[in-house]
Design a protein around this motif. Structure first.
Motif, mmCIF file in Angstrom:
data_model
loop_
_atom_site.group_PDB
_atom_site.id
_atom_site.type_symbol
_atom_site.label_atom_id
_atom_site.label_comp_id
_atom_site.label_asym_id
_atom_site.label_seq_id
_atom_site.Cartn_x
_atom_site.Cartn_y
_atom_site.Cartn_z
ATOM 1 N N HIS A 249 0.999 -1.179 0.005
ATOM 2 C CA HIS A 249 -0.003 0.033 -0.061
ATOM 3 C C HIS A 249 0.778 1.106 0.068
ATOM 4 N N ALA A 250 0.621 2.310 -0.822
ATOM 5 C CA ALA A 250 1.337 3.420 -0.783
ATOM 6 C C ALA A 250 0.708 4.329 0.059
ATOM 7 N N TYR A 251 1.046 4.154 1.453
ATOM 8 C CA TYR A 251 0.127 4.578 2.680
ATOM 9 C C TYR A 251 1.286 6.018 3.169
ATOM 10 N N PRO A 252 0.683 7.184 2.956
ATOM 11 C CA PRO A 252 1.451 8.237 3.402
ATOM 12 C C PRO A 252 1.364 8.562 4.957
ATOM 13 N N PHE A 253 2.675 8.454 5.540
ATOM 14 C CA PHE A 253 2.785 8.642 6.799
ATOM 15 C C PHE A 253 2.846 10.121 7.131
ATOM 16 N N ALA A 254 2.542 10.444 8.190
ATOM 17 C CA ALA A 254 2.570 11.877 8.897
ATOM 18 C C ALA A 254 4.053 12.388 8.710
ATOM 19 N N GLY A 255 4.026 13.465 7.881
ATOM 20 C CA GLY A 255 5.362 13.992 7.879
ATOM 21 C C GLY A 255 6.130 13.767 6.448
ATOM 22 N N GLY A 256 5.411 12.710 5.840
ATOM 23 C CA GLY A 256 6.030 12.071 4.485
ATOM 24 C C GLY A 256 5.225 12.653 3.470
ATOM 25 N N PRO A 257 5.818 12.110 2.176
ATOM 26 C CA PRO A 257 5.257 12.863 0.849
ATOM 27 C C PRO A 257 3.637 12.184 0.730
ATOM 28 N N GLY A 281 0.220 17.836 -3.905
ATOM 29 C CA GLY A 281 0.965 16.641 -3.298
ATOM 30 C C GLY A 281 2.398 16.633 -3.741
ATOM 31 N N GLY A 282 2.986 15.617 -3.412
ATOM 32 C CA GLY A 282 4.350 15.588 -3.466
ATOM 33 C C GLY A 282 5.333 16.238 -2.841
ATOM 34 N N LYS A 283 5.008 17.020 -1.966
ATOM 35 C CA LYS A 283 5.943 18.086 -1.155
ATOM 36 C C LYS A 283 5.525 17.963 0.307
ATOM 37 N N ASP A 284 6.403 18.090 1.204
ATOM 38 C CA ASP A 284 6.175 17.750 2.484
ATOM 39 C C ASP A 284 6.461 19.047 3.357
ATOM 40 N N LEU A 664 2.546 18.960 11.566
ATOM 41 C CA LEU A 664 3.740 18.143 11.396
ATOM 42 C C LEU A 664 4.479 17.646 12.353
ATOM 43 N N PRO A 665 5.030 16.259 12.493
ATOM 44 C CA PRO A 665 5.767 15.961 13.643
ATOM 45 C C PRO A 665 7.011 16.656 13.787
ATOM 46 N N THR A 666 7.483 17.362 12.917
ATOM 47 C CA THR A 666 8.882 18.289 13.294
ATOM 48 C C THR A 666 8.425 19.372 13.941
ATOM 49 N N GLU A 667 7.143 20.024 13.532
ATOM 50 C CA GLU A 667 6.972 21.258 14.239
ATOM 51 C C GLU A 667 6.010 21.019 15.297
#
Length: 751
Positions: A249-257, A281-284, A664-667
């Motif tokens: 599955h193409a699963y977009p995890f938090a913080g990822g693309p 899309g395509g950017k994080d 976002l996880p980083t923020e």
């Protein structure tokens, strides 16, 4: 005789007035009512899906209000859809829809001539057409290896569109010829006309293509998920190994693309694609302005609009496109510091009413509650259509000639839903909207094409769904269409007493609503009682409401029949109370939501209803998360918890949902850390039962596995119930029955 814990348990084990099998029986009592109710194109018939045997296996029926005659319109050959004849793609789509229905699950009306109507019915075997005066015809065959996905009729009824092998096709119904109109999909990471996972699961956008109103063009998405790393799920319960026993599955995890999504327009006859000037899309990066393609709508004149949302959910833009060139202009910008929630209230005004020609209705939460606003063709907001400390839910219909808007909302109570009518062009003497539906509770409505009548599907805590044909002018009942006398007999046998609704104050004084299932004092003695708290607690969901769904909460009723008090309460963060109420959890899952549940438990103790030290909590999905984190954070309040399919660390859930509420996880590192159940495991003292399906593609079993690792590291005991072949919720009756037996056994031992 004095009632003690021991005598109560004797009653529990010896009582069979409420067999545990009733918890897993579908449809629930009273929910065998007709569904998918619609008017025929000429409004002469009402159609619906219904099972005369009160099962999930439904057929298509029609009812003539003039003659009072009901007919079986379509009986699916071979029994129609069941869990064993679905393609892998359709099984996953049913997971996104939370669909349990069998037989016929959807249909569309098509007007084939001035005096003749037909319906289109998609089944696993293919697409059937049923003329009202002839036998069903299989128009398009499907196959397990190449299924027909998401079929829809063109507005003029002359063509059928569908997706096959990740490409868009159109079947000319007059010539009976099919044509592929998109090309280049690779079947793995590039698709055409299919909504990506995030759109289906989180955005409530089920489709990846849209017909123009004149049936000449189709707008469609191109989805490229190649930037998203695959998440592999292994079918550990299979007897075989290898590729057939795993899925990626193409699963977009938090913080990822996220997936890259483009919007194209192609002629219904095929030909060159014109790509619109939008790329999502395509950017994080948090400031990416056009991360999600949220909605697509056509307006008259072949004007295409798209709603795009930024990554942080703080800004939504409505873009308007020239489909010949793909050029765009910004029609509207909606911004909010908390978040912008998606909806389906965008309604073009197309009747050429002077200065409003080309205008539209829009819904905004800019005042704190979702209300309707009138905009002109340039996007300028002219005036509010509704206002107040309540919310509009959906637009049910617009009569532009009469200048009226019909909508459902919470004007009377946040615990109910009614149909209202108000002026499309408000004047200075703006009166409150006129309520059309009668009777407290929830009303779901379907308005006919001529804007004269509506179907009212009404239920409440006291009544199962009943269906009436009503006058749209004053709401009066023209005729009842469906009542449920048979449900009453079963309700009496099972002693299904409607729960009571109470108000509780949060620590900051906010009013919270809860529903209470109180044991029979003649059987179990007076309170206080051992108590189980049933919880969901996450955004976009409301549990405490005046609806029959609460009366037939069969697990709660079963526990009540065993002498257990059950309480369910909507904490801050829940739905239908305005953005301030729901936004209280922003960046802080597991904080105020859990503390509000403690306030509810303390209120129960203060009222003398609940035994302190004998309170458990249970829930599924977000409710499973909230159950687990509440047990860990408040060991002095909760004695045990049942946590079903829980998110245990928000960095392991998807981008759209998680980042809307947590950033976002980083923020928001501190919020993610505090909001993880893993973080609070050292404080766990109560008993915990974890329940999860091994092939859950929404909340991966990885969440439970990570929590188990933390429990082992902290040397904390736990119990684990695994379903190797289950996704987000067990489906087979045998699995659900086993689960309920294990849950009841756990409650008896630990509460």
């Amino acid at each position: 005789m004095t009632v003690t814990d021991e005598t109560v348990m004797d009653v529990l084990d010896g009582s069979d007035c409420f067999p545990i099998e009733e918890i897993v029986h579908y449809p629930l009592p009273g929910y065998g009512a007709p569904t998918s109710v619609a008017f025929s194109p000429d409004d002469s018939l009402v159609t619906y899906l219904y099972s005369s045997e009160n099962t999930l296996n439904r057929n298509l029926f029609s009812f003539d209000p003039t003659t009072g005659k009901q007919d079986l319109l379509f009986n699916p050959p071979g029994g129609g859809l069941d869990e064993d004849n679905l393609s892998a793609e359709e099984k996953l789509r049913r997971e996104r829809l939370r669909e349990r229905g069998l037989g016929v699950t959807r249909y569309e009306w098509v007007k084939t001539g001035p005096h003749e109507n037909a319906v289109m019915v998609p089944l696993p075997a293919g697409i059937y057409f049923q003329n009202l005066s002839s036998q069903p015809q299989l128009k398009l065959q499907s196959a397990p290896t190449s299924p027909v996905i998401d079929p829809h009729l063109s507005p003029d009824g002359s063509m059928l569109s569908y997706v096959r092998d990740n490409e868009l096709h159109v079947l000319d119904l007059l010539q009976n010829e099919s044509k592929q109109i998109t090309f280049g999909a690779d079947g793995k990471t590039l698709t055409h006309g299919v909504a990506e996972y995030i759109a289906q699961e989180e955005m409530d956008r089920r489709h990846g293509y849209w017909w123009s109103l004149d049936s000449k063009f189709i707008a469609f998405t191109q989805v490229d998920s190649s930037a998203i790393p695959n998440f592999t799920i292994v079918h550990q319960g299979h007897s075989t190994t290898g590729p057939d026993a795993q899925e990626d599955h193409a699963y977009p995890f938090a913080g990822g693309p996220n997936a890259n999504v483009r919007l194209g327009v192609v002629s219904a006859n095929g030909g060159e694609v014109t790509w619109m000037d939008v790329f999502c899309g395509g950017k994080d990066q948090a400031n990416h302005d056009e991360e999600y393609l949220a909605r697509v709508n056509w307006m008259h004149g072949n004007i295409l609009t798209a709603q795009v949302l930024n990554r942080s959910h703080s800004k939504l833009k409505i873009l308007k496109f020239d489909i010949q060139t793909g050029e765009r202009e910004v029609l509207l910008v909606e911004e909010h510091d908390t978040w912008v929630s998606l909806h389906d209230c965008f309604t073009p005004l197309d009747k050429g009413l002077g200065k409003f020609s080309g205008g539209f209705i829009w819904a905004s939460e800019k005042t704190g509650f979702k209300h309707l606003y009138l905009h002109d063709a340039s996007g300028k907001c002219l005036e509010p259509i509704t206002q107040g400390d309540w919310m509009v839910e959906q637009i049910a219909g617009v009569n532009e000639a009469a200048g009226l808007v019909y909508f459902t909302g919470t004007l009377d109570s946040p615990l109910e839903c009614h149909l209202y009518c108000t002026k499309l062009f408000p004047d200075e003497n703006c009166a409150l909207p006129l309520k059309l539906t009668k009777g407290k509770g929830k009303h779901v409505v379907v308005i006919d094409h001529q804007m004269r009548r509506y179907i009212d599907i009404h239920d409440s805590l006291d009544y199962p769904p009943r269906i009436s044909l009503c006058d749209l002018q004053d709401g009066s009942v023209i005729m009842p269409l469906y009542e449920q006398p048979l449900a009453v007999t079963k309700n009496k046998k099972l002693q299904l007493q409607p729960p009571e609704i109470f108000e509780v104050q949060a620590k900051d004084g906010t009013t919270l609503y809860g529903v209470l299932y109180k044991p029979d004092a003649t059987k179990f003695g007076p309170p206080p009682y051992k108590t189980m708290v049933s919880v969901y607690g996450g955004p976009s969901v409301q549990l405490a409401c005046d609806s029959w769904v609460n009366t037939v909460d069969m697990r709660a009723q079963h526990l009540r029949s065993k002498g257990i008090l059950v309480w369910k309460m909507d904490n801050r963060g829940s739905a239908r109370r305005g953005i301030k109420f729901e936004g209280a959890v922003k960046n802080n899952f597991g904080l105020l939501d859990a503390e509000d549940q403690v306030s509810g438990a303390e209120w129960l103790i203060k009222q003398g209803l609940t035994k302190a030290g004998h309170i458990g909590i249970y829930g599924w999905s977000y409710g499973g998360y909230l159950s687990a984190i509440s047990l860990c954070r408040f060991p002095d309040v909760f004695r045990c918890a049942i946590s079903g399919a829980p998110v245990t660390s928000w960095d392991g859930y998807d981008t759209f949902y998680t980042e809307k509420y947590m950033g976002l996880p980083t923020e928001n590192q501190s919020g993610y850390a505090f909001g993880a159940v893993l973080h609070h495991v050292p404080d766990l003292n109560g008993k915990l039962l974890l329940v999860h399906g091994l092939i859950d593609e929404n909340v991966h079993f990885r969440h439970t596995a990570r929590l188990v690792n933390a429990l082992v590291a902290a040397r904390k005991p736990y119990e684990l119930l695994i379903f190797p072949d289950a996704r987000h919720m067990p489906r087979p009756v045998k699995d659900r029955l086993y689960m309920e037996e294990r849950i009841w056994d756990f409650i008896k031992r630990t509460l």
